[in-house]
Design an enzyme around this catalytic site. Structure first.
Site, PDB file in Angstrom:
ATOM      1  N   ASP A   1       1.083  -1.082   0.070  1.00  0.00           N
ATOM      2  CA  ASP A   1      -0.203   0.044  -0.115  1.00  0.00           C
ATOM      3  C   ASP A   1       0.978   1.262  -0.106  1.00  0.00           C
ATOM      4  O   ASP A   1       1.945   1.156   0.084  1.00  0.00           O
ATOM      5  CB  ASP A   1      -0.979  -0.177   1.194  1.00  0.00           C
TER       6      ASP A   1
ATOM      7  N   GLU B   1      -0.256  -1.252   5.655  1.00  0.00           N
ATOM      8  CA  GLU B   1       0.931  -0.670   6.876  1.00  0.00           C
ATOM      9  C   GLU B   1       0.754   0.977   7.078  1.00  0.00           C
ATOM     10  O   GLU B   1       0.928   1.185   8.001  1.00  0.00           O
ATOM     11  CB  GLU B   1       2.391  -0.999   6.159  1.00  0.00           C
TER      12      GLU B   1
HETATM   13  N1  BES Z   1       8.495   3.068   4.863  1.00  0.00           N
HETATM   14  C1  BES Z   1       8.045   4.059   6.069  1.00  0.00           C
HETATM   15  C2  BES Z   1       8.746   3.729   7.298  1.00  0.00           C
HETATM   16  C3  BES Z   1       9.871   4.306   7.534  1.00  0.00           C
HETATM   17  C4  BES Z   1      10.038   5.563   7.212  1.00  0.00           C
HETATM   18  C5  BES Z   1      10.989   3.931   8.122  1.00  0.00           C
HETATM   19  C6  BES Z   1      11.403   6.203   7.381  1.00  0.00           C
HETATM   20  C7  BES Z   1      12.219   4.441   8.541  1.00  0.00           C
HETATM   21  C8  BES Z   1      12.173   5.562   7.973  1.00  0.00           C
HETATM   22  C9  BES Z   1       6.737   3.272   6.272  1.00  0.00           C
HETATM   23  O1  BES Z   1       6.062   3.054   5.029  1.00  0.00           O
HETATM   24  C10 BES Z   1       5.652   4.446   6.861  1.00  0.00           C
HETATM   25  O2  BES Z   1       5.852   5.373   6.601  1.00  0.00           O
HETATM   26  N2  BES Z   1       5.157   4.010   7.783  1.00  0.00           N
HETATM   27  C11 BES Z   1       4.204   4.784   8.543  1.00  0.00           C
HETATM   28  C12 BES Z   1       3.733   4.069  10.028  1.00  0.00           C
HETATM   29  C13 BES Z   1       2.366   4.484  10.599  1.00  0.00           C
HETATM   30  C14 BES Z   1       1.129   4.816   9.530  1.00  0.00           C
HETATM   31  C15 BES Z   1       2.181   3.585  11.870  1.00  0.00           C
HETATM   32  C16 BES Z   1       4.763   5.768   9.209  1.00  0.00           C
HETATM   33  O3  BES Z   1       6.265   5.891   9.663  1.00  0.00           O
HETATM   34  O4  BES Z   1       4.228   6.895   9.254  1.00  0.00           O
HETATM   35 ZN    ZN Z   2       7.087   2.158   3.951  1.00  0.00          ZN
END
Ligand code: BES
Ligand code: ZN
Length: 489
Positions: free
Chosen positions: A113, A178
């Site tokens: 997603d 996710e």
């Molecule tokens: N790929 C990101 C997570 C990420 C971003 C890890 C930068 C390390 C560095 C992931 O897809 C993401 O954006 N996750 C969300 C999770 C949230 C909705 C619980 C986020 O971090 O905002």
């Molecule tokens: Zn991500």
């Protein structure tokens, strides 16, 4: 001369890697076309109107995995409720490729997603059409996380195309929620997959869903922040009101919500919610020195963001610590408020302030949730407004750290050197992937994040991209990772 130099590098690669890398290079155009197909699927999990596209993306990926010979199952993870309505959650892909007891088994996770994106947000190209320009592939999901997921698939395919046995057994967990907090996934891991023995033969877990710290030096990531997402709703009237006719006669919901949002964080980013820092893990001996050795240039960083200023006077160590190991609070927006261009003169009847807190070891989401709601209730009592207010935590994910001295990390560092000829930095990150800690707990094994994208890829933002170089060398990196993990005893 240059040929000899080239040859020397090729020859210095161990085992099947020269052949596999060569195969990756030969398929560059094809791999980009596959990413184009994936980007075109609008699998926005935060927008319920796009649920069919999430399902389409899941089915598309299932087909790709099956074409590689993987055994794949779609796991139903039930439904969830948004604004009082029930929606089905997209299925999770669970599968495996190879089950040779003589080989190590690595479990890979990725998400299918993406965040929302519109041309009108300020994209220079259509967000769901992959556009190649100046060695960059622009498109929503190109780096987060469709590109890296495809790097895994292409790494596997490259082994197969050369007739080389894949050095490890691979297990897959790919989800499409996710970006909405991985709803339903923990239940699948703890209540279905773990009891069924899915993790029994897993030796390592690897996730490629983050980015290098900068733009040139690869890194391996051993920590993520968690997150708690909050809504604070204020209702002043049953519907929107004319500000000329009713203005001056009611207590306005926007003023109340702005008051509450403004009581959360000071101008330097310090969170002013009572007790919020209470459980933050103390700094350990030698921790600050560790940050000193990380390659990170605040001036370059500031430039890459187009930021007008950096917090903590731009101090490198402070910036890294406040990004990786201290909580931060971000205010995201106000639903129900005027967002359209122009000068609409309305008093919104009901508004929802949205903010989140990135949490760190040893903070627990439920405890933080209580601190926040108690604090907002107290602020609301001080405000003395007759309006209705409700503050609640919408979703949360725990922070995660792992042992970067583990042999799994050493294997990934060797893999990185095979591709980039440089020792990677060991980093933590400020973003969140809620399932990381769950995979660590459910498998009881070492978990690692192995990024392929660059620090300026602008995930979640306008003009998200992945560099062609990162996409292709990233495929080699994951192929080299599979090789190095296969050598572990
Ligand atoms: N790929 C990101 C997570 C990420 C971003 C890890 C930068 C390390 C560095 C992931 O897809 C993401 O954006 N996750 C969300 C999770 C949230 C909705 C619980 C986020 O971090 O905002
Ligand atoms: Zn991500």
């Amino acid at each position: 001369m240059s040929y000899l130099k080239f040859k020397k590098i090729i020859m210095s690669l161990p085992g099947p890697l020269p052949t596999v890398f060569d195969q990756v290079d030969k398929n560059k155009t094809k791999f980009i076309e596959v990413l184009r197909e994936a980007v075109a699927i609008k699998s926005i999990s935060t927008d319920v109107t796009c649920r069919d596209e999430c399902t389409k993306m899941v089915l598309w990926t299932k087909k790709k995995l099956e074409a590689l010979g993987a055994t794949v199952e779609l796991k139903n993870i039930g439904t969830h409720v948004i604004d009082g309505k029930t929606y089905p959650l997209p299925d999770v892909i669970v599968g495996y490729l190879g089950n040779d007891p003589k080989k190590k088994t690595t479990c890979i996770y990725g998400h299918l997603d993406v965040q929302p994106a519109n041309l009108s947000d300020g994209w220079l190209t259509e967000p769901f059409e992959l556009v190649e320009k100046d060695g960059k592939l622009f498109g929503r999901g190109s780096t987060d996380d469709k590109g890296p997921v495809l790097c895994w698939l292409h790494a596997i395919e490259s082994y197969q195309n050369c007739g080389i046995d894949i050095p490890v057994n691979i297990k897959f967990v790919f989800e499409a929620m996710e970006e909405s907090g991985s709803e339903g996934l923990d239940e699948l891991l703890y209540d279905v997959l773990k009891p069924s023995g899915f993790f029994n033969d897993v030796d390592f877990v690897c996730i490629s869903d983050n980015y290098w710290l900068g733009t040139t030096k690869p890194c391996i990531t051993y920590g993520l922040r968690g997150m708690c997402y909050f809504f604070v709703e204020v209702e002043c009237a049953a519907q929107d009101l004319h500000s000329g006719v009713m203005g001056g006669t009611v207590h306005e919901s926007m003023a109340d919500v702005v008051y509450l949002l403004n009581s959360l964080v000071d101008k330097d980013g310090k969170i002013i919610i009572t007790n919020l820092y209470k459980e933050v893990a103390p700094i350990f001996d030698g921790e600050k020195e560790m940050y000193e050795n990380i390659e990170f240039d605040p001036i370059e960083y500031k430039k890459s963001l187009g930021a007008h200023g950096l917090a903590h006077n731009g101090d490198k160590i402070q910036l890294l610590m406040y990004r990786w190991r201290y909580p931060s609070l971000s205010i995201h927006g106000i639903q129900g408020a005027v967002w359209e261009p122009g000068t609409k003169t309305v008093i919104p009847g009901k508004v929802i302030g949205k903010f989140s807190i990135r949490i760190v070891p040893d903070q627990e989401p439920e405890v933080i949730g209580k601190y926040v709601v108690d604090y907002l209730n107290a602020k609301w009592a001080e405000r003395g407004s007759p309006n209705r207010m409700k503050a609640h935590m919408v979703h949360s994910g725990r922070p995660w750290t792992a042992d970067p001295k583990h042999e799994h990390y050493a294997a990934a560092a060797r893999a990185t050197k095979h591709v980039f000829k440089i020792e990677p930095d060991m980093c933590r990150e400020g973003g969140s992937i809620p399932v990381t800690i769950s995979l660590q707990e459910a498998s009881g094994k070492n978990v690692m994040l192995l990024p392929v994208g660059a620090g300026d890829d602008m995930a979640h933002s306008q003009n998200e991209k992945i560099n062609v170089k990162n996409y292709i060398e990233g495929t080699k990196l994951l192929a080299a990772y599979l090789y190095e993990v296969g050598l572990l005893k």
